[in-house]
Structure formats: C-alpha cells, structure tokens
Design a protein around this motif. Structure first.
Motif, short mmCIF file in Angstrom:
data_model
loop_
_atom_site.label_atom_id
_atom_site.label_comp_id
_atom_site.label_asym_id
_atom_site.label_seq_id
_atom_site.Cartn_x
_atom_site.Cartn_y
_atom_site.Cartn_z
N ASN A 30 34.61 45.30 48.39
CA ASN A 30 33.92 46.16 47.12
C ASN A 30 35.35 45.68 45.64
OD1 ASN A 30 31.84 46.89 47.73
ND2 ASN A 30 32.47 49.04 47.85
N GLY A 31 36.52 45.57 46.33
CA GLY A 31 37.43 46.10 45.78
C GLY A 31 37.38 44.27 45.76
N VAL A 32 37.46 42.81 46.27
CA VAL A 32 37.56 41.91 45.75
C VAL A 32 36.34 42.03 44.49
CG1 VAL A 32 36.85 39.95 46.82
CG2 VAL A 32 38.32 41.27 48.23
N ILE A 33 35.54 42.10 44.96
CA ILE A 33 34.07 42.08 43.43
C ILE A 33 34.32 42.16 42.14
CG2 ILE A 33 31.91 42.77 42.54
CD1 ILE A 33 30.96 41.29 44.99
N MET A 34 35.24 43.44 42.88
CA MET A 34 36.28 44.10 40.98
C MET A 34 36.51 43.34 40.37
SD MET A 34 35.82 48.03 41.65
CE MET A 34 34.90 49.35 42.27
N VAL A 35 37.76 43.01 41.58
CA VAL A 35 38.97 42.11 40.44
C VAL A 35 38.26 40.86 40.03
CG1 VAL A 35 41.02 40.96 41.70
CG2 VAL A 35 41.44 43.48 41.89
N THR A 36 37.52 40.35 40.64
CA THR A 36 36.51 38.69 39.98
C THR A 36 36.28 38.78 39.25
OG1 THR A 36 36.15 38.27 43.06
CG2 THR A 36 34.99 36.89 41.08
N PHE A 37 35.43 39.98 39.20
CA PHE A 37 34.65 40.33 38.04
C PHE A 37 35.28 40.82 36.42
CE2 PHE A 37 29.61 40.37 38.10
CZ PHE A 37 29.39 39.73 38.86
N LEU A 38 36.57 41.65 37.05
CA LEU A 38 37.38 41.41 35.80
C LEU A 38 38.64 40.33 35.51
CD1 LEU A 38 39.29 44.23 34.98
CD2 LEU A 38 41.22 43.06 36.59
N ILE A 39 38.72 39.46 36.37
CA ILE A 39 39.39 38.37 36.06
C ILE A 39 38.56 37.19 34.55
CG2 ILE A 39 40.56 36.17 37.01
CD1 ILE A 39 42.50 38.15 39.15
N ALA A 40 37.12 37.53 35.98
CA ALA A 40 36.29 36.71 35.05
C ALA A 40 35.96 36.86 33.64
CB ALA A 40 34.63 36.64 35.55
N GLY A 41 36.10 38.43 33.37
CA GLY A 41 35.58 38.54 31.34
C GLY A 41 36.68 38.27 31.09
N ALA A 42 38.43 38.27 31.64
CA ALA A 42 38.97 37.93 31.16
C ALA A 42 39.50 36.55 29.98
CB ALA A 42 40.23 39.04 31.60
N VAL A 43 39.42 36.81 31.55
CA VAL A 43 38.90 34.49 31.01
C VAL A 43 37.99 34.50 29.75
CG1 VAL A 43 38.44 32.67 32.55
CG2 VAL A 43 39.77 33.86 33.51
#
Lengths: 147, 122
Positions: free
Chosen positions: B32-45
């Motif tokens: 779960n945590g990895v998914i959230m961080v992945t989506f967050l960074i994807a959003g920023a990029v």
C-alpha cells in the motif's frame, strides 16, 4: 531439497488451478466503482461549496478537507476497513485512503502513549508520502527554475 | 445536464486511476505505501512535464482526489511559487499549496485516533 522444490511447484500449480481466473478483472471493476464514487463525491462537494459562494480554489481545498475528515470518521467507526476490503485500490488511491492509513495505524499503537504511539504512528504510511512529496516538489521547483 | 457530464468525467477518470493502482497491487504485488508513493511521484512528474494539468481541467476531482492529485498540487505549488518569487519558491511552494490538506489530516487524524479503537481489540 530438490524434492521440496518439486512440492512447491506442484502446490503452486494446484493453487493456480483453483484460484479464480478473473480475479484481477473483478478487483479492477470494484476499484473502478469505489474510486469513481469517491471522486464523484469530491466533485459534488466542490459544486456544493461553490454554490454556497466560495471561490473555486477555496471549494477544492474544502472538498479535500471534507473527504479527509469523512474518511477519518469512517475509519474511527471501523467502516472504512470494509470499504477497503471491497474496493481495494479504489479505496486506497484517493486521498481518503491516505487519511485512513494515518488513523488506522495511529489507533493500533495507542497503547504506546499519546506521543510515541499516536504522535509517531500517525506517520507510518503518511510519513513516506509527505517525505517523497516534499522532495518531489523541491526537485520540480528547481528544475522549473532552470528550464 | 452539463453538470452531470462533469460528474461522469470525474467518475470515469478517478475510477481508471484506481484501476491502474489495482492492477499494480494484484500483478506486481506492491504494498500500500509503495503504491501511494508511486502515484504521488507519478502525479508530480506528470505535472512537471505538463500532462497532468489538462487532466485536471478535464476531470476535476477525478484527477485531484486520487493521491496523484496530491503530487499535482505539490508540483504545481512549487512551479507557481518559483514563477512568482524565484528559486526560494521551490522550497516554499509545495508545502504552501498543500498546507490545508496536510494540517487537516494531522489534526483530524490525531483526534480520530485518540477517540477510537481498532475493532479487534475493543
């Protein structure tokens, strides 16, 4: 040892044969439904606050805060758990999942006290999100400055 | 009628973003945590390269409510602040833009956890 490996392989084959084939498909449909509903709710709140006379930016902000609050109340009453079990990523990816992760991990560790229990465990999942979010924003800002 | 269309767009785009997360959860077995961080960074990029802004304009809450929208708000805040006040904006913009959400999450989160107990132990 070779025997052990063979057993493992056979076991995996049995598991594969008996687990439902369309699990990913079914889970995806549920995630689509739950995630979609939460986002639609957010959209409805934005319109509601704009109807009440707030600006678009204020309404968006307040809509996010409302979703966070609603999710935390649902978590406190052990309701969000069930939404999560049904919706999977549909309940995890929206900001409500982020809010849920904070409360659920904090209340698990309440016994460790109000400072090291609640205060620290509130961030066991939210912490990494905020850390990487902050780093990403600084990196993007610096790159934007030089480009 | 036009408003109904806006709801539909929010529903479909928000739902689809979650489907991507579900596939990562099921197929790649990310936590779960990895998914959230992945989506967050994807959003920023995606925001930095100019792809997320059109999605927000199209889908509204469908793009801002998912955690990738949090990354969008952070990156957009940093970019806007850099445009307005120079390099220091990179250090202030992100948190400034998301301050309300983070503050609400901390304050309400603490209170909610204080007044509740996990199901199994109560």
């Amino acid at each position: 040892m070779a025997n052990m490996k063979q057993f493992k392989n056979e076991y995996q084959q049995i598991v594969d044969a008996h687990s439902p084939k369309n699990k990913v498909w079914a889970n995806s449909m549920k995630a689509f439904l739950v995630g979609g509903i939460i986002c639609t709710l957010g959209q409805g709140l934005v319109y509601l606050y704009m109807y009440w006379g707030l600006s678009f930016d204020e309404s968006s902000m307040l809509s996010t805060i409302t979703l966070i609050l609603a999710s935390m109340v649902c978590t406190a009453f052990n309701v969000y758990d069930n939404i999560g079990k049904f919706g999977g990523a549909g309940a995890l990816i929206p900001i409500t999942g982020f809010a849920n992760s904070m409360v659920s991990s904090a209340m698990e560790y309440k016994k460790e006290g109000y400072i090291y229990g609640l205060g620290a465990k509130l961030f066991s999942i939210a912490g990494p999100v905020i850390v990487f979010g902050t780093i990403a924003s600084v990196v993007v800002g610096i790159i934007y400055y030089f480009v | 009628m036009e408003m109904l269309m806006e709801y539909m767009k929010a529903f479909v785009v928000g739902g689809l973003i979650c489907v991507v997360g579900q596939i990562l959860l099921d197929r790649v077995k990310l936590t779960n945590g990895v998914i959230m961080v992945t989506f967050l960074i994807a959003g920023a990029v995606l925001t930095a390269i100019g792809l997320y802004q059109p999605l927000v304009e199209f889908a509204g809450a469908g793009a801002t409510v998912p955690i990738s929208g949090f990354g969008y708000a952070l990156a957009k805040g940093a970019m806007d602040e850099v445009a307005a006040s120079g390099i220091m904006g990179a250090f202030t913009g992100g948190i400034k833009a998301t301050a309300a959400g983070i503050t609400a999450a901390i304050v309400f989160g603490y209170l909610a956890a204080m007044f509740s107990n996990p199901k199994s132990k109560s």
